[in-house]
Design a protein around this motif. Structure first.
Motif, PDB file in Angstrom:
ATOM      1  N   SER A 163      -3.753   3.536   4.870  1.00  0.00           N
ATOM      2  CA  SER A 163      -3.001   2.522   5.605  1.00  0.00           C
ATOM      3  C   SER A 163      -2.299   1.593   4.624  1.00  0.00           C
ATOM      4  O   SER A 163      -2.857   1.241   3.585  1.00  0.00           O
ATOM      5  N   ARG A 164      -1.117   1.185   4.965  1.00  0.00           N
ATOM      6  CA  ARG A 164      -0.364   0.268   4.093  1.00  0.00           C
ATOM      7  C   ARG A 164      -0.551  -1.189   4.504  1.00  0.00           C
ATOM      8  O   ARG A 164       0.018  -2.084   3.894  1.00  0.00           O
ATOM      9  N   ARG A 165      -1.317  -1.402   5.558  1.00  0.00           N
ATOM     10  CA  ARG A 165      -1.524  -2.768   6.019  1.00  0.00           C
ATOM     11  C   ARG A 165      -2.331  -3.562   4.997  1.00  0.00           C
ATOM     12  O   ARG A 165      -3.240  -3.027   4.350  1.00  0.00           O
TER      13      ARG A 165
END
Length: 172
Positions: free
Chosen positions: A142-144
C-alpha cells in the motif's frame, strides 16, 4: 428536370440524337474511355451552340438585337431546352468517366490489400499458453502513509470533548 428519351428525340435532330443516345444507360457501358472523352467534347460544343442561340433568341425577343439572317434553323425552335438535353448528356458522361477513373484507381489498391493479407496469413502464428504455471497474483504494498499513534492516546480527543460537555452540563 430530366427529360424522357422521347422528349429528347423530339428536340434534336437524328445525328445529334445518335450522340446523345450513347450517354444513356445500357449503351454508355459499351463505349470506350477515349470515345467517352471525344463524345463529351462534341456534346459540349453542341451545348455551347444551343446556349448561344438561346441567348441570341432572348435578346431578339426583348428587342435588344435585330434578327440575323432569315430565321433560326428548323431544329433550333427551342434552344434553351436543347441546351438542357446536351447539358444532361454531358453530366451523364462526366459521371461515367469519373466512375471509370475511380475503378481504375481502386484496382491497384485491391491488389495491394490482397497481397498484404496473404503475407499476414502466411506469417501468422497463434499465441500458445506457457508450459508452466506462474506464481499467481503478487502482493502490492500500500502507498498510503502509515501513522504511528501510541495506542494509549487513541480516542483522547473524543474523550476530552465528552468531559468538557459533562462539565458544562453540571454547571447549569
Amino acid at each position: 428536370m430530366s427529360l424522357t428519351n422521347r422528349a429528347e428525340r423530339s428536340l434534336i435532330n437524328h445525328e445529334e440524337y445518335e450522340i446523345v443516345r450513347l450517354t444513356h444507360h445500357p449503351e454508355i457501358y459499351d463505349v470506350t474511355s477515349d470515345d467517352l472523352h471525344a463524345t463529351r467534347k462534341r456534346l459540349r460544343d453542341l451545348q455551347q451552340k444551343a446556349r448561344t442561340l438561346a441567348w441570341e433568341k432572348r435578346r431578339i425577343s426583348r428587342g435588344k438585337a435585330e434578327p440575323r439572317g432569315g430565321s433560326f434553323p428548323g431544329t433550333q425552335e427551342r434552344p434553351s431546352q436543347r441546351k438542357q438535353v446536351f447539358a444532361a448528356a454531358v453530366k451523364r458522361l462526366s459521371k461515367e468517366i469519373e466512375r471509370r477513373a475511380r475503378l481504375e484507381a481502386r484496382a491497384p489498391q485491391v491488389e495491394l490489400a490482397e497481397k498484404a493479407l496473404a503475407m499476414r496469413r502466411e506469417n501468422f502464428t497463434a499465441p500458445t499458453a506457457p508450459d508452466t504455471a506462474n506464481e499467481g497474483m503478487q502482493v502490492i504494498a500500500s502507498r498510503r502513509r502509515r501513522t504511528s499513534v501510541h495506542p494509549g492516546k487513541v480516542g483522547r480527543v473524543s474523550q476530552r470533548t465528552k468531559a468538557a460537555q459533562a462539565r458544562r452540563d453540571a454547571k447549569g
